[in-house]
Design an enzyme around this catalytic site. Structure first.
Site, mmCIF file in Angstrom:
data_model
loop_
_atom_site.group_PDB
_atom_site.id
_atom_site.type_symbol
_atom_site.label_atom_id
_atom_site.label_comp_id
_atom_site.label_asym_id
_atom_site.label_seq_id
_atom_site.Cartn_x
_atom_site.Cartn_y
_atom_site.Cartn_z
ATOM 1 N N ARG A 171 0.909 -1.259 0.041
ATOM 2 C CA ARG A 171 0.120 -0.047 -0.046
ATOM 3 C C ARG A 171 0.803 1.221 -0.234
ATOM 4 O O ARG A 171 0.527 2.351 0.752
ATOM 5 C CB ARG A 171 -0.958 -0.125 1.271
ATOM 6 C CG ARG A 171 -1.709 -1.172 1.332
ATOM 7 C CD ARG A 171 -2.959 -1.357 0.173
ATOM 8 N NE ARG A 171 -3.671 -2.555 0.395
ATOM 9 C CZ ARG A 171 -3.459 -3.627 -0.050
ATOM 10 N NH1 ARG A 171 -2.321 -3.898 -0.853
ATOM 11 N NH2 ARG A 171 -3.990 -4.807 0.121
ATOM 12 N N SER A 204 -11.027 -0.095 3.417
ATOM 13 C CA SER A 204 -10.152 -0.568 4.614
ATOM 14 C C SER A 204 -9.548 0.906 5.321
ATOM 15 O O SER A 204 -9.036 1.573 4.521
ATOM 16 C CB SER A 204 -9.132 -1.440 4.452
ATOM 17 O OG SER A 204 -9.668 -2.556 3.924
ATOM 18 N N GLU A 258 -4.976 3.710 6.920
ATOM 19 C CA GLU A 258 -4.462 3.544 5.459
ATOM 20 C C GLU A 258 -5.048 4.657 4.775
ATOM 21 O O GLU A 258 -4.604 5.319 3.829
ATOM 22 C CB GLU A 258 -5.064 2.338 4.680
ATOM 23 C CG GLU A 258 -4.906 2.233 3.403
ATOM 24 C CD GLU A 258 -5.444 0.882 2.686
ATOM 25 O OE1 GLU A 258 -5.597 0.898 1.530
ATOM 26 O OE2 GLU A 258 -5.679 0.129 3.472
#
Length: 331
Positions: free
Chosen positions: A160, A230, A327
């Site tokens: 990520r 998420s 995130e």
């Protein structure tokens, strides 16, 4: 180049919260991107790239910055190579690949956002990541004022993350090129997919459809709820530290990453240890089907989302002994 003032960020982000952006600029080419950075400099503001707004939580009082959108949504698909403008919808790229029978991004189906955001985040799901197929990225470098081309190995891809995320707001992604496979290479080792296709060799449309179905059961409908997928990153550890955690929680699965390191599944802790799935705090919920996902119900404020996220971070630290981070970009 289109310039708008005081645009509510609740209308530009999938969380559907947030006050006004001082300016929102839509640029059509690299020249206008350069002019946008110059405009921001003259105003004494910084530039924040804005794609689909699917990984961003804006402050209730607004953000005194220039949000820069890119209007290039072109997608060129030739002989297994796809080059797409940063403003193109990511799932349009994945859909075209599936229609052509080109393998490599079918596990990334139905991920919201644009191509630019997909590259920035190095999006991933169900055992695959965008970096698996990435060839190159064209980006505007705001420090040098030039357009640069970065080959895959220069993009510092990781879980990520990428060079473009690590050098936040320096580079503005303009387009990306992917190389896909005409040969069938189904990637169905992920638990949910493995169970679905046990003993079979699935066709590409079947994998894409299965991924879409799995996502529909785990993630809320963005037309009904405020959400950014998420909310938290899964912790990444070396093998030794991950094994130590697993000694304490023997039923916890671990996932080795192609980028290196071991992914510790935070969702497992939130669900099985902290029992947070479906827990609601005011207008914010740890989603009933996936506790990694925070949902803003009607009337929610960004400050409520942040407050709930901080409570979860503290519980994971205090009760599990693991440090976690968002995130989602919190502005």
């Amino acid at each position: 180049m289109q310039i708008e003032e005081n645009v509510l960020l609740s209308s530009l982000t999938t969380f559907k919260t947030g006050g006004p952006a001082r300016f929102v600029i839509t640029a059509s080419n690299s020249k206008e991107v350069s002019e946008s950075f110059q405009f921001a400099k003259e105003k004494g503001l910084y530039v924040i790239p804005l794609g689909g707004g699917s990984n961003m939580l804006a402050k209730d009082e607004g953000v005194d910055a220039v949000f820069l959108k890119y209007a290039d949504t072109t997608i060129d698909a030739t002989d297994g190579i796809i080059t797409a403008g940063a403003g193109a919808v990511w799932d349009d790229v994945a859909s075209i690949a599936a229609e052509r029978g080109w393998w490599g991004v079918e596990n990334l189906a139905r991920i919201p956002g644009t191509v630019g955001g997909a590259v920035l985040q190095n999006i991933g799901a169900y055992g695959a990541a965008l970096g698996d197929t990435l060839v190159s990225v064209e980006a505007y470098d705001s420090e040098s004022g030039t357009v640069r081309t970065f080959l895959r190995e220069e993009c510092a891809l990781g879980y990520r993350t990428s060079l473009f995320k690590q050098s936040l707001d320096r580079y503005y992604i303009l387009q990306a090129t992917l190389k896909l496979s005409k040969a069938a290479i189904p990637n169905v080792g992920y638990k949910d997919l493995a169970a679905r296709f046990a003993g079979t060799t699935p066709a590409l449309p079947d994998v894409r459809a299965a991924v879409a179905e799995i996502r529909s059961h785990k993630f809320p409908n963005l037309t009904e709820y405020g959400c950014a997928g998420s909310f938290f990153l899964n912790p990444i550890m070396d093998e030794m530290n991950a094994a130590r955690v697993q000694e304490r929680y023997p039923s916890m699965p671990l996932f080795s990453l192609p980028e290196g390191g071991v992914k510790v599944p935070l969702g497992w802790f939130l669900d099985h240890q902290l029992r947070l799935r479906g827990v609601r705090d005011g207008n914010v919920e740890a989603w009933r089907d996936q506790a990694l996902v925070l949902v803003a119900h009607t009337g929610a404020a960004s400050s409520e989302v942040v407050a709930f996220a901080k409570k979860i971070i503290a519980r994971v630290q205090n009760e599990i002994g693991i440090k976690i981070s968002p995130e989602v970009r919190i502005l």
